[in-house]
Design a protein around this motif. Structure first.
Motif, short mmCIF file in Angstrom:
data_model
loop_
_atom_site.label_atom_id
_atom_site.label_comp_id
_atom_site.label_asym_id
_atom_site.label_seq_id
_atom_site.Cartn_x
_atom_site.Cartn_y
_atom_site.Cartn_z
N CYS A 64 -13.13 -33.59 -15.23
CA CYS A 64 -13.64 -32.95 -16.70
C CYS A 64 -14.53 -32.06 -16.48
CB CYS A 64 -13.42 -34.47 -17.12
SG CYS A 64 -14.00 -34.08 -18.99
N HIS A 101 -17.48 -36.09 -23.35
CA HIS A 101 -17.67 -34.88 -22.31
C HIS A 101 -18.68 -33.79 -23.44
CE1 HIS A 101 -17.95 -32.15 -18.07
NE2 HIS A 101 -17.96 -31.27 -19.59
N CYS A 120 -8.87 -36.38 -10.82
CA CYS A 120 -9.06 -35.77 -11.91
C CYS A 120 -10.52 -35.60 -11.91
CB CYS A 120 -8.58 -36.53 -13.30
SG CYS A 120 -6.89 -36.78 -13.35
N LEU A 178 -11.73 -41.69 -15.88
CA LEU A 178 -11.50 -40.50 -15.36
C LEU A 178 -9.99 -41.63 -14.19
CD1 LEU A 178 -11.24 -37.18 -16.37
CD2 LEU A 178 -12.82 -37.18 -14.15
N LEU A 199 -7.87 -39.86 -22.52
CA LEU A 199 -8.45 -38.83 -22.50
C LEU A 199 -9.07 -38.22 -22.89
CD1 LEU A 199 -5.41 -37.15 -19.56
CD2 LEU A 199 -6.95 -38.87 -19.03
N ILE A 257 -9.61 -31.67 -18.93
CA ILE A 257 -9.35 -32.79 -17.93
C ILE A 257 -8.14 -31.54 -16.85
CG2 ILE A 257 -8.18 -35.27 -16.60
CD1 ILE A 257 -9.67 -35.50 -19.48
N LEU A 315 -12.50 -36.65 -23.23
CA LEU A 315 -12.95 -34.97 -23.52
C LEU A 315 -14.30 -35.74 -24.41
CD1 LEU A 315 -9.42 -33.70 -23.73
CD2 LEU A 315 -11.45 -33.12 -22.35
#
Length: 281
Positions: A130, A219, A128, A124, A212, A175, A216
């Motif tokens: 998430c 996550h 930033c 990350l 990114l 994010i 994502l």
């Protein structure tokens, strides 16, 4: 931009309309079998659609094959981690089945397979975070989707639609850098069948190339495991190197290609299906 409608056909759920020029049987109710096939054909004839495609359990494969459908993609364990799910299609116009991008799609898949074998690590970016999105973010989310997609099969450009789906069965992860939304993705959960579709990936143009989408995806997988979801899958743009590589690198298996299936980015595009067993971490 017109939006295809989502409605019930019997007790099953379909999406259809001129934007995608097709019917999508999103959720089959077993009590509608086999009459649903006649209903789909009638709906296609009424609106002169050039394609119908269905997401169904393997148990009804023969019924749909007899009616002229062919399997374009399969997802093991799509239904409660035990039964294979099939994406089957019938074309009412031969031109719809011809894809001028077929060679490019082969190259994208080849690149995805190669990248999947290479080690990779994404961190990350500094400053930033998430995290899951909340209803307060819907306006910001819609703006990023409008910036990313000239057209889309669902009204993700509309903040009210995003809020409605968020309240129902869709997780959105974003994010952020401060208050700036850099990237976004979603997981549409089918609790009844213990699966989820990972979709709606968008990244601010200034932040592309930072991996990114990988963050994502990872996550959302963690969140889905908390819900006990057994199978994750995606329907990704078949000509997109970035998205196909992202799923391949994260342990997803290729399931097949849906030919000229979806109106996205201003034209009908073929879509690749990727799937993963989420059980066990």
């Amino acid at each position: 931009m017109s939006i295809d409608v989502i409605e019930e056909l019997g007790k099953s759920v379909v999406q259809h309309g001129p934007e995608n020029d097709r019917i999508y049987l999103m959720k089959l109710a077993t009590e509608d079998v086999p009459e649903i096939i006649t209903s789909l054909n009638s709906l296609a004839s009424l609106h002169s659609y050039s394609k119908a495609f269905v997401k169904v359990p393997q148990a009804v494969e023969e019924l749909f094959e007899t009616a002229g459908y062919k399997t374009e993609a399969s997802v093991p364990g799509l239904f409660n981690g035990t039964e294979t799910g099939l994406f089957m299609a019938r074309y009412f116009d031969d031109e719809r089945h011809r894809d001028a991008d077929a060679e490019r799609i082969k190259k994208v898949l080849s690149a995805a397979y190669i990248k999947a074998e290479q080690s990779h690590s994404v961190r990350l970016p500094e400053e930033c975070t998430c995290r899951l999105s909340s209803p307060a973010h819907c306006q910001q989310m819609a703006e990023l989707y409008r910036q990313t997609f000239a057209s889309y099969p669902f009204p993700i450009h509309d903040p009210e639609y995003l809020a409605k789906t968020m309240a129902k069965n869709v997780l959105y992860a974003g994010i952020w850098r401060g208050r700036q939304l850099l990237a976004l993705a979603s997981a549409e959960i089918d609790h009844q069948n213990s699966n989820a579709e990972l979709t709606d990936f968008a990244t601010d143009p200034d932040w592309r190339g930072h991996g990114l989408a990988n963050l994502l995806l990872q996550h959302l997988e963690e969140e889905l495991r908390l819900f006990g979801i057994k199978t994750g899958y995606t329907i990704a743009r078949a000509t997109s190197y970035g998205m196909n590589i992202c799923f391949a690198q994260n342990g997803y298996q290729f399931g097949g290609t849906l030919v000229r299936n979806t109106q996205i980015g201003g034209s009908l595009e073929s879509m690749n299906v990727w799937h993963k067993n989420l059980e066990g971490g």
